[in-house]
Design a protein around this motif. Structure first.
Motif, PDB file in Angstrom:
ATOM      1  N   LYS A 256       0.855  -1.187   0.000  1.00 25.20           N
ATOM      2  CA  LYS A 256       0.000   0.000   0.000  1.00 25.20           C
ATOM      3  C   LYS A 256       0.895   1.242   0.000  1.00 25.20           C
ATOM      4  O   LYS A 256       2.066   1.170   0.376  1.00 25.20           O
ATOM      5  CB  LYS A 256      -0.951   0.019   1.198  1.00 25.20           C
ATOM      6  N   ILE A 257       0.306   2.337  -0.490  1.00 27.08           N
ATOM      7  CA  ILE A 257       1.065   3.592  -0.649  1.00 27.08           C
ATOM      8  C   ILE A 257       0.334   4.691   0.124  1.00 27.08           C
ATOM      9  O   ILE A 257      -0.894   4.746   0.089  1.00 27.08           O
ATOM     10  CB  ILE A 257       1.155   3.974  -2.152  1.00 27.08           C
ATOM     11  N   CYS A 271       7.869   1.610   0.326  1.00 26.46           N
ATOM     12  CA  CYS A 271       6.672   0.844   0.003  1.00 26.46           C
ATOM     13  C   CYS A 271       7.150  -0.401  -0.728  1.00 26.46           C
ATOM     14  O   CYS A 271       7.872  -0.304  -1.723  1.00 26.46           O
ATOM     15  CB  CYS A 271       5.749   1.643  -0.905  1.00 26.46           C
ATOM     16  N   MET A 273       6.057  -3.719  -2.880  1.00 33.13           N
ATOM     17  CA  MET A 273       4.865  -3.970  -3.695  1.00 33.13           C
ATOM     18  C   MET A 273       4.987  -5.236  -4.525  1.00 33.13           C
ATOM     19  O   MET A 273       6.038  -5.525  -5.083  1.00 33.13           O
ATOM     20  CB  MET A 273       4.656  -2.770  -4.626  1.00 33.13           C
ATOM     21  N   LYS A 291      -0.451  -6.113 -12.126  1.00 35.99           N
ATOM     22  CA  LYS A 291      -0.185  -4.693 -12.371  1.00 35.99           C
ATOM     23  C   LYS A 291       0.593  -4.501 -13.680  1.00 35.99           C
ATOM     24  O   LYS A 291       1.466  -5.285 -14.032  1.00 35.99           O
ATOM     25  CB  LYS A 291       0.573  -4.091 -11.199  1.00 35.99           C
ATOM     26  N   GLU A 295       1.091   1.194 -14.393  1.00 35.24           N
ATOM     27  CA  GLU A 295       0.666   1.282 -12.988  1.00 35.24           C
ATOM     28  C   GLU A 295       1.879   1.364 -12.074  1.00 35.24           C
ATOM     29  O   GLU A 295       1.924   2.142 -11.123  1.00 35.24           O
ATOM     30  CB  GLU A 295      -0.128   0.039 -12.588  1.00 35.24           C
ATOM     31  N   GLU A 298       3.648   4.658 -12.275  1.00 35.09           N
ATOM     32  CA  GLU A 298       2.894   5.687 -11.524  1.00 35.09           C
ATOM     33  C   GLU A 298       3.069   5.493 -10.020  1.00 35.09           C
ATOM     34  O   GLU A 298       3.200   6.461  -9.261  1.00 35.09           O
ATOM     35  CB  GLU A 298       1.407   5.659 -11.903  1.00 35.09           C
ATOM     36  N   MET A 299       3.129   4.244  -9.552  1.00 35.02           N
ATOM     37  CA  MET A 299       3.360   3.999  -8.111  1.00 35.02           C
ATOM     38  C   MET A 299       4.741   4.505  -7.702  1.00 35.02           C
ATOM     39  O   MET A 299       4.909   5.083  -6.626  1.00 35.02           O
ATOM     40  CB  MET A 299       3.222   2.497  -7.809  1.00 35.02           C
ATOM     41  N   ARG A 302       4.453   8.222  -7.438  1.00 25.88           N
ATOM     42  CA  ARG A 302       3.675   8.620  -6.263  1.00 25.88           C
ATOM     43  C   ARG A 302       4.514   8.477  -4.977  1.00 25.88           C
ATOM     44  O   ARG A 302       4.525   9.358  -4.126  1.00 25.88           O
ATOM     45  CB  ARG A 302       2.426   7.747  -6.173  1.00 25.88           C
ATOM     46  N   CYS A 303       5.273   7.394  -4.891  1.00 28.17           N
ATOM     47  CA  CYS A 303       6.108   7.200  -3.685  1.00 28.17           C
ATOM     48  C   CYS A 303       7.171   8.286  -3.599  1.00 28.17           C
ATOM     49  O   CYS A 303       7.350   8.900  -2.547  1.00 28.17           O
ATOM     50  CB  CYS A 303       6.761   5.822  -3.711  1.00 28.17           C
ATOM     51  N   PHE A 310      10.068   3.216  -3.735  1.00 28.07           N
ATOM     52  CA  PHE A 310       9.156   2.172  -4.219  1.00 28.07           C
ATOM     53  C   PHE A 310       9.992   0.931  -4.519  1.00 28.07           C
ATOM     54  O   PHE A 310      10.958   0.999  -5.289  1.00 28.07           O
ATOM     55  CB  PHE A 310       8.440   2.645  -5.480  1.00 28.07           C
TER      56      PHE A 310
END
Ligand SMILES: C[C@@H]1N[C@@H](C(=O)NCc2ccccc2)[C@H](O)[C@@H]1O
Length: 449
Positions: A256-257, A271, A273, A291, A295, A298-299, A302-303, A310
């Motif tokens: 989870k982020i 994070c 994953m 995933k 995706e 983008e994760m 975001r991290c 990440f």
């Protein structure tokens, strides 16, 4: 505030070089590999519903039969150098590698148990091969270690009797011996990623774990240890009884982020994953949502935009090869990183309000801001709200600095950057050269050239 003997021993982020380097990694690789990769999530033709690396805990499996898998562990396709090349091409700056997972099987020839790779047909030291190969690629190595050890006769979930207590004292010595052994055998490793530390038996060992953490840090100055290793004397984990982070970074973001910067409480964090919903070890049947490269990119963005790293998991097969789907994802991520890595490496939270089109990151120690764009608005106008008294001196495409944008000022500290229609099929990055501490001079919008 309560007085604690075994709470956190530091408030605020570590500022030493080793931690600064870790903080700047942005993207890492996790590798879960061990005996569980042999059954790969199924046993006698029946699919196990949980995570493949937990298959030993399934009622459908006789424990002794699983435990005997070490006699059939002979990964003829194992090639640490090719794993490290894959990680390099993906753009990973560090790898977290399972030395021993919950099943207790050691991928290094530990002196403290027979349940190791030395007593398998493969015989050789896999941890050493991985450490050497990743060192050679200039990728830092962190060793994953599970305290919980289902194979060891002295492991206990709780201490409920004198016998439990005597056994667990032996287990604690065994755990310390293995950790000192890992730090001694593989002196170049930069940290330890602990897992399997949630059971009451270990949570009750605040003093022992505190002493052990201190001993490991003394043995390896700069060593990076997360918040999952030890509890304080009140059993508080990740954050002590005063709400202060245990260890050097928060290790709670598993699959989870964080949604917003407030969720990370000013701490470092990673994070970790999985590509499927919840499979760390190799599972032949990847069911449910897998995933995509987009995706995962983008994760990563975001991290980094929220000041974390990440760490994407790979689960090599029982023969040591990496599955095609994972190689393809590594290549897709790597292709994007080759063009846009400057917005990821040594970047962190920019302090700009989150906008719908994507994420901001800031190059640590500079006024350089990156806009990582994933969702181009129909209007083609990317909204920016700068912190007060910050002007945008220049806006250009990271991939092609000759493509510049003239910010249109909408209000005191709000601007639009106008994109040309349909020009960006892939996520892209815009670089903002900014000058904080200056009054905006009302840059006027010029018609797109
Ligand atoms: C990194 C992953 N952690 C292991 C695990 O058991 N996760 C489940 C879990 C996650 C968080 C708190 C308790 C238990 C998984 O098997 C992976 O090794």
């Amino acid at each position: 505030k309560v007085t604690l003997l075994h709470g956190s021993h530091r408030t605020g982020k570590r500022t030493d070089a080793a931690m600064e380097k870790w903080r700047g990694h942005g993207l890492g690789q996790f590798i879960h590999w061990g005996l569980y990769a042999i059954p790969g999530g199924a046993w006698n033709g029946k699919q196990y519903n949980g995570a493949a690396e937990w298959i030993r805990s399934w009622n459908g499996i006789p424990k002794s039969t699983y435990d005997s898998l070490n006699y059939s562990f002979n990964p003829t396709a194992f090639d640490a150098k090719s794993w490290a090349k894959t990680a390099k091409q993906m753009g990973a700056k560090y790898v977290t590698f399972t030395t021993k997972h919950h099943d207790g099987f050691c991928l290094w020839p530990s002196k403290y148990t027979k349940y190791t790779v030395a007593n398998s047909p493969y015989k050789k030291d896999i941890v050493k091969a991985v450490v050497d190969a990743y060192d050679q690629e200039g990728i830092d190595v962190i060793l994953y270690f599970s305290v919980m050890d289902w194979n060891h006769p002295d492991w206990r979930y709780d201490i409920k009797s004198k016998e439990d207590s005597i056994a667990f004292e032996r287990f604690k010595k065994f755990t310390r011996n293995q950790l000192i052994e890992l730090l001694t055998n593989y002196p170049t490793v930069k940290g330890l990623w602990f897992d399997g530390t949630w059971d009451t038996s270990w949570v009750k060992q605040a003093a022992f774990a505190d002493e052990l953490e201190t001993e490991m840090r003394k043995l390896r100055p700069g060593l990076i240890i997360g918040s999952r290793f030890r509890a304080d004397e009140n059993g508080k984990r990740h954050f002590d009884s005063n709400g202060v982070l245990m260890g050097d970074y928060e290790q709670g973001w598993e699959r989870k982020i964080p949604s917003r910067i407030e969720d990370v409480h000013g701490n470092d964090w990673d994070c970790v994953m999985t590509v499927p919903e919840n499979q760390w070890g190799y599972n032949a049947a990847w069911n449910g949502h897998i995933k995509t490269g987009l995706e995962l990119i983008e994760m990563t963005a975001r991290c980094v935009s929220l000041g974390g790293n990440f760490v994407l998991n790979f689960g090599p097969k029982g023969d040591g090869s990496i599955r095609q789907e994972e190689l393809k994802l590594a290549a897709e991520i790597g292709d994007w990183m080759k063009i846009n890595q400057q917005a990821i490496y040594n970047c962190g939270y920019a302090g700009y309000d989150k906008q719908d089109w994507g994420y901001f990151s800031k190059k640590t120690g500079t006024d350089k801001i990156y806009m990582l764009v994933f969702n181009v608005p129909v209007s083609g106008a990317l909204r920016i709200k700068t912190p007060a008294k910050t002007v945008i001196k220049k806006a250009s495409l990271l991939a092609d600095a000759t493509e510049t944008f003239t910010p249109e000022q909408i209000s005191g500290d709000e601007y639009f950057l106008h994109l040309k229609k349909g020009t960006h099929p892939q996520p892209f990055v815009i670089v903002l050269e900014t000058a904080p501490g200056q009054q905006s001079n009302g840059v006027k919008y010029e018609k797109a050239k």
